[in-house]
Motif scaffolding. Structure first.
Motif, PDB file in Angstrom:
ATOM      1  N   LYS A  47      38.297  29.826  42.289  1.00 43.18           N
ATOM      2  CA  LYS A  47      37.801  28.465  42.557  1.00 43.18           C
ATOM      3  C   LYS A  47      36.491  28.495  43.347  1.00 43.18           C
ATOM      4  O   LYS A  47      36.341  27.807  44.358  1.00 43.18           O
ATOM      5  N   ILE A  48      35.580  29.346  42.929  1.00 43.33           N
ATOM      6  CA  ILE A  48      34.243  29.401  43.523  1.00 43.33           C
ATOM      7  C   ILE A  48      33.213  29.448  42.386  1.00 43.33           C
ATOM      8  O   ILE A  48      33.589  29.626  41.225  1.00 43.33           O
ATOM      9  N   SER A  49      31.930  29.316  42.728  1.00 41.46           N
ATOM     10  CA  SER A  49      30.908  29.302  41.674  1.00 41.46           C
ATOM     11  C   SER A  49      30.667  30.721  41.131  1.00 41.46           C
ATOM     12  O   SER A  49      31.013  31.710  41.791  1.00 41.46           O
ATOM     13  N   VAL A  50      30.055  30.774  39.961  1.00 44.45           N
ATOM     14  CA  VAL A  50      29.755  32.074  39.342  1.00 44.45           C
ATOM     15  C   VAL A  50      28.788  32.871  40.223  1.00 44.45           C
ATOM     16  O   VAL A  50      28.944  34.090  40.392  1.00 44.45           O
ATOM     17  N   SER A  51      27.811  32.184  40.817  1.00 42.76           N
ATOM     18  CA  SER A  51      26.854  32.907  41.678  1.00 42.76           C
ATOM     19  C   SER A  51      27.544  33.472  42.915  1.00 42.76           C
ATOM     20  O   SER A  51      27.173  34.547  43.397  1.00 42.76           O
ATOM     21  N   ALA A  52      28.561  32.745  43.418  1.00 36.81           N
ATOM     22  CA  ALA A  52      29.325  33.259  44.572  1.00 36.81           C
ATOM     23  C   ALA A  52      30.097  34.519  44.173  1.00 36.81           C
ATOM     24  O   ALA A  52      30.203  35.467  44.957  1.00 36.81           O
ATOM     25  N   VAL A  53      30.612  34.507  42.940  1.00 33.78           N
ATOM     26  CA  VAL A  53      31.330  35.693  42.436  1.00 33.78           C
ATOM     27  C   VAL A  53      30.368  36.880  42.358  1.00 33.78           C
ATOM     28  O   VAL A  53      30.683  37.988  42.796  1.00 33.78           O
ATOM     29  N   GLU A  54      29.176  36.625  41.815  1.00 36.31           N
ATOM     30  CA  GLU A  54      28.161  37.693  41.697  1.00 36.31           C
ATOM     31  C   GLU A  54      27.836  38.274  43.066  1.00 36.31           C
ATOM     32  O   GLU A  54      27.762  39.491  43.241  1.00 36.31           O
ATOM     33  N   SER A  55      27.656  37.366  44.026  1.00 29.98           N
ATOM     34  CA  SER A  55      27.321  37.793  45.380  1.00 29.98           C
ATOM     35  C   SER A  55      28.466  38.631  45.982  1.00 29.98           C
ATOM     36  O   SER A  55      28.215  39.662  46.608  1.00 29.98           O
ATOM     37  N   LEU A  57      37.428  41.440  33.960  1.00 32.31           N
ATOM     38  CA  LEU A  57      37.329  40.011  33.654  1.00 32.31           C
ATOM     39  C   LEU A  57      35.881  39.557  33.820  1.00 32.31           C
ATOM     40  O   LEU A  57      35.171  40.043  34.701  1.00 32.31           O
ATOM     41  N   PRO A  58      35.432  38.617  32.990  1.00 30.59           N
ATOM     42  CA  PRO A  58      34.058  38.110  33.143  1.00 30.59           C
ATOM     43  C   PRO A  58      33.926  37.230  34.390  1.00 30.59           C
ATOM     44  O   PRO A  58      34.924  36.706  34.897  1.00 30.59           O
ATOM     45  N   TYR A  59      32.681  37.077  34.858  1.00 31.09           N
ATOM     46  CA  TYR A  59      32.423  36.297  36.077  1.00 31.09           C
ATOM     47  C   TYR A  59      32.985  34.871  35.984  1.00 31.09           C
ATOM     48  O   TYR A  59      33.504  34.354  36.954  1.00 31.09           O
ATOM     49  N   LYS A  60      32.849  34.272  34.817  1.00 32.05           N
ATOM     50  CA  LYS A  60      33.285  32.873  34.659  1.00 32.05           C
ATOM     51  C   LYS A  60      34.784  32.745  34.942  1.00 32.05           C
ATOM     52  O   LYS A  60      35.217  31.827  35.642  1.00 32.05           O
ATOM     53  N   GLU A  61      35.545  33.667  34.371  1.00 30.39           N
ATOM     54  CA  GLU A  61      36.997  33.609  34.561  1.00 30.39           C
ATOM     55  C   GLU A  61      37.361  33.865  36.030  1.00 30.39           C
ATOM     56  O   GLU A  61      38.256  33.219  36.570  1.00 30.39           O
ATOM     57  N   ILE A  62      36.643  34.804  36.651  1.00 33.05           N
ATOM     58  CA  ILE A  62      36.898  35.084  38.070  1.00 33.05           C
ATOM     59  C   ILE A  62      36.576  33.853  38.914  1.00 33.05           C
ATOM     60  O   ILE A  62      37.316  33.516  39.851  1.00 33.05           O
ATOM     61  N   SER A  63      35.496  33.169  38.549  1.00 36.32           N
ATOM     62  CA  SER A  63      35.134  31.968  39.324  1.00 36.32           C
ATOM     63  C   SER A  63      36.207  30.888  39.172  1.00 36.32           C
ATOM     64  O   SER A  63      36.496  30.170  40.120  1.00 36.32           O
TER      65      SER A  63
END
Lengths: 151, 183
Positions: free
Chosen positions: B157-165, B147-153
């Motif tokens: 329910k967190i920001s895309v940068s939090a997902v990346e981290s 899944l892409p970062y946006k969908e995971i975020s």
């Protein structure tokens, strides 16, 4: 590049997330180091093992079974489902309370009186002391009457 | 059919709408649950529970989100609870061992290969289970479910940068676990 650097970038390399420069160095190291090549083979095998799940699909009767479950769910109203969930522990608690009550009654019958308590014990001792005092008093009166008053 | 129309149809009990939602999302939900290390049989039951829960609580669904995101969220919660509940039980362990095994449809050629794949998969899921919960969810959704970062975020329910981290830390921790294993 040494082996430690290769190991520290292993997962990024597997997922193609290294920058170009690192990627080239990783490839070069992989070609020249047999130990790291073996390690990479083992780790990539583990990471790639979940790929089989991508081909997984539910079986052919999935929707039929789900539909049947949904029908059952609709037939049983929400309050009945809650009642069913509550009824089981409630019934168990009732049985436990009833068991304790019956046990107490049986114990009471077997004891033929009030069960032993510290309070009952103290009351019993007081009664015995009172009886002893009464008998002593009665004995003394009898002695006085017999020997001193000649009655 | 627009999302709001679909929701209205589901609320009014339209079976065709329900079938459409199930047919569109069943495989995806099923695989998400399996990627949390749940056996095939349990994954089928859990994914059906996901649809039943979703249908039961359809009125609480906010139409600003995608229905698939909502289904993902229910599926993840159910999977994590299931894995926690069955973590220490012998039954679950044997199920994990048994059902992480590849079946005949998988592209493996021999019994030996099937055995190796099964062992590798067990090691992968056991290693992922050692990660903190948020890292595990983000890593599984991104690397196993793709899944892409946006969908995971949206799901978490967190920001895309939090997902990346989270994914970065998960990769680093998983790398350490696997290197320790093969040391």
């Amino acid at each position: 590049m040494n082996c430690d650097f290769f190991k520290s970038n292993l997962l990024d390399f597997y997922y193609n997330e290294c920058n170009n420069d690192t990627d080239i160095k990783m490839h070069e190291h992989l070609d020249g180091c047999h130990q790291c090549a073996t390690l990479y083979g083992q780790i990539s095998g583990v990471l790639g093992s979940a790929d089989g799940v991508k081909n997984e699909t539910p079986d052919a009767f999935y929707y039929t079974r789900l539909s049947a479950k949904m029908t059952t769910m609709h037939r049983t109203p929400a309050y009945a489902r809650w009642m069913l969930r509550i009824a089981q522990p409630l019934l168990a608690a009732c049985f436990a309370i009833f068991g304790v009550f019956v046990g107490y009654k049986i114990y009471d019958k077997l004891q033929m009186g009030e069960p032993y308590t510290a309070q009952n014990d103290a009351a019993g001792i007081a009664e015995v002391q009172l009886a002893d005092e009464y008998l002593l008093k009665a004995d003394n009166e009898e002695i006085l009457n017999t020997y001193f008053f000649n009655e | 059919m627009a999302a709001s129309d679909l929701i209205n149809s589901l609320i009014s009990g339209d079976e065709r709408a329900f079938k459409m939602v199930v047919n569109t999302n069943a495989s995806m939900i099923f695989r998400v649950i399996m990627n949390f290390g749940v056996s095939r049989e349990d994954a089928e039951d859990l994914s059906q529970e996901v649809f039943m829960d979703a249908f039961r609580n359809i009125r609480t669904f906010r139409s600003d989100a995608e229905i698939s995101t909502w289904l993902y969220r229910i599926a993840i919660n159910k999977s994590i609870n299931f894995v926690k509940k069955h973590k220490n039980s012998k039954q679950a362990k044997s199920q994990l061992e048994d059902l992480r095994a590849p079946d005949s449809n998988w592209p493996v050629e021999s019994m030996e290969e099937q055995f190796v794949t099964r062992e590798q998969r067990t090691l992968l899921y056991n290693s992922i289970e050692k990660l903190p919960e948020n890292q595990r969810i983000a890593f599984t959704l991104n690397k196993l479910d793709e899944l892409p970062y946006k969908e995971i975020s949206d799901i978490m329910k967190i920001s895309v940068s939090a997902v990346e981290s989270l994914i970065h830390r998960a990769k680093s921790n998983l790398q350490k676990i696997l290197l320790d294993f093969f040391k």
